[in-house]
Design a protein around this motif. Structure first.
Motif, short mmCIF file in Angstrom:
data_model
loop_
_atom_site.label_atom_id
_atom_site.label_comp_id
_atom_site.label_asym_id
_atom_site.label_seq_id
_atom_site.Cartn_x
_atom_site.Cartn_y
_atom_site.Cartn_z
N GLN A 205 134.66 18.96 116.13
CA GLN A 205 134.37 19.38 117.50
C GLN A 205 135.31 20.48 117.98
OE1 GLN A 205 131.75 18.53 119.16
NE2 GLN A 205 131.03 16.92 117.78
N SER A 206 136.51 20.56 117.41
CA SER A 206 137.55 21.43 117.97
C SER A 206 137.65 22.79 117.31
CB SER A 206 138.91 20.73 117.87
OG SER A 206 138.90 19.49 118.57
N VAL A 207 137.27 22.91 116.03
CA VAL A 207 137.41 24.20 115.37
C VAL A 207 136.47 25.24 115.96
CG1 VAL A 207 138.26 23.24 113.19
CG2 VAL A 207 135.79 23.55 113.52
N GLY A 208 136.85 26.49 115.84
CA GLY A 208 136.02 27.58 116.36
C GLY A 208 135.01 28.11 115.35
N SER A 209 134.93 27.50 114.19
CA SER A 209 134.05 27.96 113.12
C SER A 209 132.58 27.82 113.51
CB SER A 209 134.31 27.16 111.85
OG SER A 209 135.69 27.12 111.53
N GLN A 210 131.80 28.83 113.18
CA GLN A 210 130.35 28.75 113.36
C GLN A 210 129.71 27.93 112.24
OE1 GLN A 210 128.45 30.06 116.00
NE2 GLN A 210 130.51 30.27 116.87
N GLN A 211 130.24 28.11 111.04
CA GLN A 211 129.74 27.37 109.87
C GLN A 211 130.68 26.18 109.63
OE1 GLN A 211 129.22 29.75 106.29
NE2 GLN A 211 129.22 27.94 104.98
N LYS A 212 130.20 24.98 109.93
CA LYS A 212 131.05 23.80 109.78
C LYS A 212 130.19 22.58 109.49
CE LYS A 212 131.18 23.09 114.83
NZ LYS A 212 132.06 22.92 116.01
N LYS A 213 130.77 21.65 108.74
CA LYS A 213 130.05 20.41 108.42
C LYS A 213 131.06 19.28 108.25
CE LYS A 213 128.22 22.25 104.74
NZ LYS A 213 127.42 22.43 103.50
N VAL A 214 130.61 18.08 108.50
CA VAL A 214 131.46 16.89 108.31
C VAL A 214 130.66 15.87 107.52
CG1 VAL A 214 130.78 15.89 110.55
CG2 VAL A 214 132.92 15.17 109.46
N LYS A 215 131.32 15.19 106.59
CA LYS A 215 130.60 14.23 105.75
C LYS A 215 131.49 13.06 105.37
CE LYS A 215 127.82 13.72 101.56
NZ LYS A 215 127.14 14.39 100.43
N ALA A 216 130.91 11.87 105.38
CA ALA A 216 131.59 10.66 104.91
C ALA A 216 131.06 10.28 103.54
CB ALA A 216 131.35 9.51 105.89
N TYR A 217 131.92 9.65 102.73
CA TYR A 217 131.53 9.17 101.41
C TYR A 217 131.66 7.65 101.41
CZ TYR A 217 131.55 14.01 100.17
OH TYR A 217 131.25 15.36 100.14
N PRO A 218 130.56 6.95 101.17
CA PRO A 218 130.51 5.50 101.40
C PRO A 218 131.49 4.67 100.58
CG PRO A 218 128.55 6.25 100.22
CD PRO A 218 129.25 7.47 100.70
N ASN A 219 131.82 5.15 99.38
CA ASN A 219 132.70 4.37 98.50
C ASN A 219 134.10 4.95 98.36
OD1 ASN A 219 130.51 2.55 97.69
ND2 ASN A 219 129.68 4.36 96.66
N ALA A 220 134.41 5.94 99.19
CA ALA A 220 135.69 6.64 99.06
C ALA A 220 136.77 6.03 99.94
CB ALA A 220 135.52 8.11 99.39
N LYS A 221 137.97 5.96 99.38
CA LYS A 221 139.15 5.58 100.15
C LYS A 221 139.94 6.85 100.47
CE LYS A 221 139.28 0.98 98.07
NZ LYS A 221 140.06 -0.02 97.30
N HIS A 222 141.26 6.78 100.51
CA HIS A 222 142.04 7.91 100.97
C HIS A 222 142.10 9.06 99.95
CE1 HIS A 222 144.77 9.80 103.76
NE2 HIS A 222 145.64 10.02 102.77
N LEU A 223 142.42 8.72 98.70
CA LEU A 223 142.53 9.76 97.67
C LEU A 223 141.13 10.07 97.12
CD1 LEU A 223 145.81 8.70 95.82
CD2 LEU A 223 145.51 10.48 97.56
N MET A 224 140.40 10.84 97.86
CA MET A 224 138.98 11.06 97.59
C MET A 224 138.73 11.75 96.25
SD MET A 224 137.81 12.29 101.38
CE MET A 224 136.08 12.30 100.93
N THR A 225 139.67 12.56 95.81
CA THR A 225 139.48 13.31 94.56
C THR A 225 139.66 12.44 93.32
OG1 THR A 225 141.82 13.95 94.72
CG2 THR A 225 140.18 15.53 95.53
N LEU A 226 140.13 11.21 93.50
CA LEU A 226 140.38 10.32 92.36
C LEU A 226 139.55 9.05 92.42
CD1 LEU A 226 144.30 10.57 92.21
CD2 LEU A 226 142.63 11.88 90.89
N GLY A 227 138.80 8.84 93.48
CA GLY A 227 138.11 7.58 93.71
C GLY A 227 136.69 7.53 93.15
N THR A 228 135.98 6.49 93.55
CA THR A 228 134.64 6.20 93.04
C THR A 228 133.66 7.34 93.30
OG1 THR A 228 135.06 3.86 93.49
CG2 THR A 228 132.78 4.49 93.09
N ASP A 229 133.79 7.99 94.44
CA ASP A 229 132.85 9.06 94.82
C ASP A 229 133.32 10.45 94.42
OD1 ASP A 229 131.02 7.31 95.86
OD2 ASP A 229 131.62 7.58 97.95
#
Length: 246
Positions: A205-229
């Motif tokens: 909501q706060s960034v000034g970017s025109q191109q922006k997206k947000v996404k959740a990963y259902p099986n991910a914990k904190h270290l997303m690059t090493l986890g299930t997803d």
């Protein structure tokens, strides 16, 4: 006693478009190795700096400050520039995500990806992270429980001024989110603390970017690059990078 081999920065050369990969607090570049190799296979050049003190003992970690770690980020960006890469995107995890936001405020970027970014963290929480890291590191060194307890008791007497500065860095970065105009992808794990979902929404909501997206990963914990997803995370980051106007 076991000798631990310190982690190192890595530089995976690919195509003309470069990505600066930024790891998390109390971790190291292993956070980003699988993603880096994946992006290299798809013709991106990737460089991941190692923040000073990270990969070493907690006692050494606390002798460095966020200004040192931020300088390591700037040095990584400059290294890519000096190597002839004119177009650079940044991908950061946790503390690395905070630095990615800061980079988007201060540097020329083609795009930015954040993962598991907190918009607020108390120094006391960060201190607990350091103690947890210290215990794990000392166990890897092969120290017994009595020795570990003694050393952590001593560690508790060390100044946490660097962690207070870390807390302030997060707050200052969040306060200036509107300065960000680069395309941005904001990712978080659904199994992580709810703080990170809330943070992702605030960033979106706060960034000034025109191109922006947000996404959740259902099986991910904190270290997303090493986890299930992680495979889905890697694919989405690649798709985001491929869509940028380099």
């Amino acid at each position: 006693m076991m000798k631990i081999v310190p982690p190192k920065p890595f530089f995976y050369k690919g195509g003309e478009q470069a990505v600066l990969l930024l790891h998390s607090f109390t971790s190291n570049t292993i956070d980003m190795k699988k993603l880096g190799k994946y992006l290299q296979q798809h013709n991106y050049t990737c460089y991941a700096p190692l923040y000073r003190g990270h990969g070493l003992t907690a006692e050494k970690l606390l002798t460095f400050r966020p200004t040192d770690w931020w300088q390591d980020v700037l040095d990584g960006y400059q290294l890519l520039k000096d190597e002839g890469y004119g177009k650079i995107a940044v991908v950061g995890l946790s503390l690395g995500g905070v630095f990615a936001l800061k980079a988007a405020q201060e540097l020329e970027l083609s795009g930015v990806v954040t993962m598991s970014v907190p918009i607020h963290r108390e120094a006391s929480f960060l201190q607990k992270r350091v103690f947890h890291y210290a215990k794990s590191f000392k166990q890897l060194e092969g120290k017994n429980e009595d020795q570990i307890h003694h050393e952590i008791t001593q560690l508790q007497q060390m100044s946490i001024h660097s962690l207070v500065e870390f807390q302030q860095l997060i707050q200052k970065t969040v306060d200036q989110l509107a300065r960000i105009t680069s395309p941005i992808s904001i990712l978080y794990g659904a199994l992580d603390e709810t703080l990170y979902k809330d943070s992702a929404e605030v960033i979106y909501q706060s960034v000034g970017s025109q191109q922006k997206k947000v996404k959740a990963y259902p099986n991910a914990k904190h270290l997303m690059t090493l986890g299930t997803d992680k495979d889905d995370v890697n694919k989405d980051i690649l798709a985001f990078l491929n869509d940028l106007h380099w």
